[in-house]
Design a protein around this motif. Structure first.
Motif, PDB file in Angstrom:
ATOM      1  N   HIS A 100      90.673  34.344  53.293  1.00  0.00           N
ATOM      2  CA  HIS A 100      91.677  35.729  52.880  1.00  0.00           C
ATOM      3  C   HIS A 100      90.760  36.329  52.031  1.00  0.00           C
ATOM      4  N   ARG A 101      90.015  36.002  51.260  1.00  0.00           N
ATOM      5  CA  ARG A 101      89.248  36.469  50.643  1.00  0.00           C
ATOM      6  C   ARG A 101      87.996  37.534  51.581  1.00  0.00           C
ATOM      7  N   TYR A 102      87.384  36.434  52.009  1.00  0.00           N
ATOM      8  CA  TYR A 102      86.168  36.953  52.408  1.00  0.00           C
ATOM      9  C   TYR A 102      86.931  37.913  53.733  1.00  0.00           C
ATOM     10  N   TYR A 103      87.807  37.390  54.751  1.00  0.00           N
ATOM     11  CA  TYR A 103      88.025  38.627  54.981  1.00  0.00           C
ATOM     12  C   TYR A 103      88.761  39.639  55.444  1.00  0.00           C
ATOM     13  N   ALA A 104      88.836  40.444  53.506  1.00  0.00           N
ATOM     14  CA  ALA A 104      89.517  41.551  52.784  1.00  0.00           C
ATOM     15  C   ALA A 104      87.805  42.382  52.933  1.00  0.00           C
ATOM     16  N   LEU A 105      87.334  41.811  52.404  1.00  0.00           N
ATOM     17  CA  LEU A 105      85.642  42.027  51.871  1.00  0.00           C
ATOM     18  C   LEU A 105      85.308  42.461  53.954  1.00  0.00           C
ATOM     19  N   LYS A 106      85.419  41.678  54.433  1.00  0.00           N
ATOM     20  CA  LYS A 106      84.846  42.095  56.121  1.00  0.00           C
ATOM     21  C   LYS A 106      85.512  43.224  56.163  1.00  0.00           C
ATOM     22  N   ALA A 107      86.560  43.516  56.234  1.00  0.00           N
ATOM     23  CA  ALA A 107      87.812  44.659  55.994  1.00  0.00           C
ATOM     24  C   ALA A 107      87.165  45.887  55.750  1.00  0.00           C
ATOM     25  N   LYS A 108      87.035  45.401  54.704  1.00  0.00           N
ATOM     26  CA  LYS A 108      85.998  47.142  53.593  1.00  0.00           C
ATOM     27  C   LYS A 108      84.971  47.645  54.153  1.00  0.00           C
ATOM     28  N   TRP A 109      83.657  46.691  54.573  1.00  0.00           N
ATOM     29  CA  TRP A 109      82.268  46.573  55.110  1.00  0.00           C
ATOM     30  C   TRP A 109      82.963  47.378  56.844  1.00  0.00           C
ATOM     31  N   LEU A 110      83.318  47.074  57.745  1.00  0.00           N
ATOM     32  CA  LEU A 110      84.298  47.657  58.757  1.00  0.00           C
ATOM     33  C   LEU A 110      85.335  49.203  58.844  1.00  0.00           C
ATOM     34  N   GLY A 111      85.110  49.285  57.242  1.00  0.00           N
ATOM     35  CA  GLY A 111      86.407  50.406  57.204  1.00  0.00           C
ATOM     36  C   GLY A 111      87.514  50.546  57.471  1.00  0.00           C
ATOM     37  N   LEU A 112      88.136  49.428  57.628  1.00  0.00           N
ATOM     38  CA  LEU A 112      90.022  48.898  57.789  1.00  0.00           C
ATOM     39  C   LEU A 112      89.890  48.693  57.169  1.00  0.00           C
ATOM     40  N   GLU A 113      91.448  49.210  57.209  1.00  0.00           N
ATOM     41  CA  GLU A 113      92.922  48.883  56.323  1.00  0.00           C
ATOM     42  C   GLU A 113      93.374  47.628  56.769  1.00  0.00           C
ATOM     43  N   THR A 114      93.627  47.138  57.562  1.00  0.00           N
ATOM     44  CA  THR A 114      94.024  45.842  58.683  1.00  0.00           C
ATOM     45  C   THR A 114      93.253  45.758  59.718  1.00  0.00           C
ATOM     46  N   MET A 115      92.379  44.280  59.582  1.00  0.00           N
ATOM     47  CA  MET A 115      91.743  43.610  60.837  1.00  0.00           C
ATOM     48  C   MET A 115      92.934  43.461  62.111  1.00  0.00           C
ATOM     49  N   GLN A 116      92.599  43.801  63.181  1.00  0.00           N
ATOM     50  CA  GLN A 116      93.113  42.481  64.812  1.00  0.00           C
ATOM     51  C   GLN A 116      92.624  41.915  64.628  1.00  0.00           C
ATOM     52  N   VAL A 117      93.189  40.918  65.781  1.00  0.00           N
ATOM     53  CA  VAL A 117      91.747  39.543  66.230  1.00  0.00           C
ATOM     54  C   VAL A 117      90.656  39.981  66.986  1.00  0.00           C
ATOM     55  N   TRP A 118      90.739  40.865  67.304  1.00  0.00           N
ATOM     56  CA  TRP A 118      89.607  41.352  67.749  1.00  0.00           C
ATOM     57  C   TRP A 118      88.165  41.390  66.715  1.00  0.00           C
ATOM     58  N   ASP A 119      88.529  41.584  65.800  1.00  0.00           N
ATOM     59  CA  ASP A 119      87.744  42.117  64.348  1.00  0.00           C
ATOM     60  C   ASP A 119      86.842  40.934  63.562  1.00  0.00           C
ATOM     61  N   ARG A 120      87.873  39.869  64.037  1.00  0.00           N
ATOM     62  CA  ARG A 120      87.640  38.569  63.360  1.00  0.00           C
ATOM     63  C   ARG A 120      86.031  38.285  63.714  1.00  0.00           C
ATOM     64  N   ASN A 121      85.420  38.294  64.454  1.00  0.00           N
ATOM     65  CA  ASN A 121      84.400  38.149  64.682  1.00  0.00           C
ATOM     66  C   ASN A 121      83.225  38.972  65.698  1.00  0.00           C
ATOM     67  N   ALA A 122      83.823  40.324  64.362  1.00  0.00           N
ATOM     68  CA  ALA A 122      82.338  41.253  64.998  1.00  0.00           C
ATOM     69  C   ALA A 122      81.632  41.679  64.032  1.00  0.00           C
ATOM     70  N   PRO A 123      80.257  41.449  64.676  1.00  0.00           N
ATOM     71  CA  PRO A 123      79.143  41.773  63.895  1.00  0.00           C
ATOM     72  C   PRO A 123      79.480  42.849  62.436  1.00  0.00           C
ATOM     73  N   LEU A 124      78.941  42.762  61.972  1.00  0.00           N
ATOM     74  CA  LEU A 124      78.818  44.255  60.498  1.00  0.00           C
ATOM     75  C   LEU A 124      78.015  45.163  61.148  1.00  0.00           C
ATOM     76  N   PRO A 125      78.536  46.527  60.116  1.00  0.00           N
ATOM     77  CA  PRO A 125      77.940  47.350  60.959  1.00  0.00           C
ATOM     78  C   PRO A 125      76.569  47.752  61.162  1.00  0.00           C
TER      79      PRO A 125
END
Length: 607
Positions: free
Chosen positions: A293-318
């Motif tokens: 939960h904590r990591y994916y909240a961090l990743k959403a921030k890096w990706l500039g997203l408020e909500t992540m979709q399942v296709w963002d789970r294994n996305a590379p970082l910007p």
């Protein structure tokens, strides 16, 4: 006791996908047999038929009359039979996995399986009669003969099944019937391998489509995810039928054997106590908020997203550069990490690259995923990859090569003792990944590169620990629900979704169609409840690696001794030299704290 070595467990010439990956190695299976119609294979098949008949004639109904020397002779003869049967089925199985859509290879494997099953059915008496002996009789034999006493751990595992043993006639019937269950597994494999996808106008197989989920371009990831959902939905009735049938078959087996839970058989084969698995599962579930939960909240921030979709789970970082790692670089990276730990490890790994023990390229009809198959102890393992040049593919190579090194070292134990329980089978593979990761992390040229590497490792660990425990919970629910009757595809979809939000966290939304993504996970079909072994292995290795960092002196020798032990020791005995105990509930918190520490470092970088 005959191992079905045609079924490796998936860990999930031309360059692949148009990428220049260099010359990718292919298997050379001639170390097993020159060809499917070779004299050597025909001779071994004939030998096997006669050897099994002779064994039954010499020992059936007579085990109680054997002295210690007689028992040792019987065990050694049985091991030779295991080795020949395993060699035949390894050859047939590996050829099949290279090209699962080829009808000749499919027929050859099926024919071999049927013959080996028929020939070995007379041996079923051996474990049945063994389990009718009093413990004191065997203990006296072990005390009288050290060579026989070496096999005691294998006997103990066989005798753990004693309370669940059926009549001799029933056990022979079930042995014969095994090929029918295998047919459902082959239906699954062939269906998966034959699926056709199209993303952005490009035709792809499942491996190539799943690979797009780690692409930098978000619309491509979305298109690939939606295409996976479309094709899975088109085939969902077949997948539901396979899962219903397999789960019902297991329920019938468990009921007849009197096993208290669907998981009992797996725990017994893993030589692990149910309470240890429960402690692991509970520790991971309790850590979901601190980890995923904590990591994916961090990743959403890096990706500039408020909500992540399942296709963002294994996305590379910007900030991650998209690059292809060619085969030579992948090999050198892993081999350098292995040699840095101990030159002996690299020496054992080297023949995999130079002698045709790896099949790396993505090819039409090839089975998806990756595995290391030990074959038999007098040959060597073979590794299958679907190498696409992603940085994560380098870690997969490190993982499977770790399995291979472990299998080479354990081969000295012989057929009955070389195989480790699944819980320990992941030790060397995950440790190999950790060595490779630390080597790459030490070489990071700046904080930005370090951040990308740390994030990638955290994601791999979450996929290994959090995702696999969510898979385990799904399987527990699936098998429990199947006991109440046939499950519709919608029923199975609902069970899948019930574990996804809990494990991934509130930052995720789940697109319509994601509910079918249980369909392609091979472990659910090939080896029910296998998946917790990944989390077990990751937690164990994290604790091991922490011990290595704290006290590196002499660690390598203890580590090699652990791998050489194969399946000859219980996890308590294997971990004792390192001062570790997996039956201590706090043990799992140690492993999870390493993941938490990496997330702490990532959060600190934000400050």
């Amino acid at each position: 006791m005959i191992r079905n070595t045609c079924k490796p467990l998936f860990d999930a010439n031309a360059s692949a996908g148009g990428r220049d990956l260099g010359k990718l190695p292919e298997w050379d299976l001639t170390d097993l047999y020159p060809s499917q119609d070779s004299k050597e294979l025909a001779d071994d098949m004939a030998w096997l038929e006669q050897a099994c008949a002779n064994f039954a004639a010499d020992y059936e109904g007579k085990l109680t009359d054997l002295d210690a020397t007689g028992w040792l002779n019987a065990v050694e003869r049985h091991e030779k039979i295991e080795a020949i049967a395993g060699r035949i089925m390894s050859f047939a199985g590996l050829r099949y996995y290279q090209l699962t859509t080829d009808s000749d290879r499919t027929k050859f494997m099926s024919d071999c399986q049927e013959k080996v099953t028929v020939y070995t059915t007379p041996l079923v008496f051996f474990t049945l009669e063994l389990n009718r002996l009093d413990d004191t009789v065997l203990d006296d034999h072990f005390a009288a003969n050290d060579a026989l006493a070496r096999y005691k751990p294998a006997f103990d595992r066989i005798r753990a099944m004693k309370p669940y043993q059926l009549s001799d006639e029933m056990e022979k019937f079930l042995h014969d019937l095994g090929v029918v269950g295998d047919a459902w597994e082959r239906l699954f494999d062939e269906t998966i391998a034959g699926l056709e996808f199209e993303v952005n106008g490009e035709p792809l197989n499942i491996e190539g489509t799943l690979n797009l989920l780690t692409e930098q371009d978000r619309p491509t990831r979305q298109a690939a995810t939606e295409e996976l959902a479309r094709v899975f939905a088109d085939n969902i009735r077949t997948f539901a039928r396979v899962h219903n049938t397999q789960a019902k078959e297991k329920e019938i087996m468990d009921r007849w054997r009197g096993m208290p839970t669907p998981q009992t058989g797996r725990h017994l084969s893993n030589d692990v106590e149910p309470e240890v698995v429960e402690a692991l599962r509970n520790a991971v579930v309790a850590a979901y908020p601190r980890l995923s939960h904590r990591y994916y909240a961090l990743k959403a921030k890096w990706l500039g997203l408020e909500t992540m979709q399942v296709w963002d789970r294994n996305a590379p970082l910007p900030m991650e550069t998209t690059r292809t790692v060619n085969w030579d670089e992948a090999r050198d990276t892993v081999m350098s990490a292995y040699a840095g730990f101990d030159p002996r490890m690299a020496e054992i790994a080297e023949p995999f690259f130079s002698k045709g023990w790896i099949d790396a390229a993505v090819k039409p009809g090839k089975a998806p995923g990756a595995f290391a198959h030990p074959t038999v102890t007098d040959v060597h393992p073979y590794i299958m990859l679907n190498y696409l040049g992603k940085p994560r593919d380098v870690m997969t190579l490190a993982h499977e090569l770790g399995h291979g090194v472990h299998q080479v070292l354990a081969a000295g134990q012989g057929e009955m003792l070389a195989s480790t329980p699944l819980t320990l089978a992941e030790t060397a593979s995950v440790f190999g990944e950790m060595l490779t990761f630390q080597k790459m992390l030490d070489g990071a040229k700046d904080q930005a590169e370090r951040k990308v590497m740390l994030a990638g490792k955290v994601e791999d660990m979450i996929n290994t620990v959090v995702r696999q425990i969510a898979f385990y919970d799904f399987e527990c629910k699936l098998h429990e629900a199947r006991r109440g009757g046939e499950l519709t595809p919608d029923d199975i979809n609902a069970l899948w979704m019930s574990v996804q939000a809990e494990s991934l966290g509130p930052v995720f939304e789940f697109m319509p169609g994601y509910e079918t993504f249980w369909a392609y996970i091979p472990h659910f079909v090939h080896s029910p409840f296998y998946v917790y072994a990944y989390a077990f292995g990751d937690g164990l290795v994290n604790a091991l690696y922490a011990a290595y960092q704290e006290q590196p002196e002499g660690f390598q020798d203890k580590y090699f001794d652990m791998l050489k032990a194969g399946g000859s020791k219980h996890h308590k005995a294997l971990l004792a030299p390192f001062g570790l105990d997996a039956s201590d509930p706090k043990f799992w918190d140690k492993g999870l704290s390493m993941i938490e520490g990496f997330i702490d470092e990532l959060e600190a970088m934000e400050g």
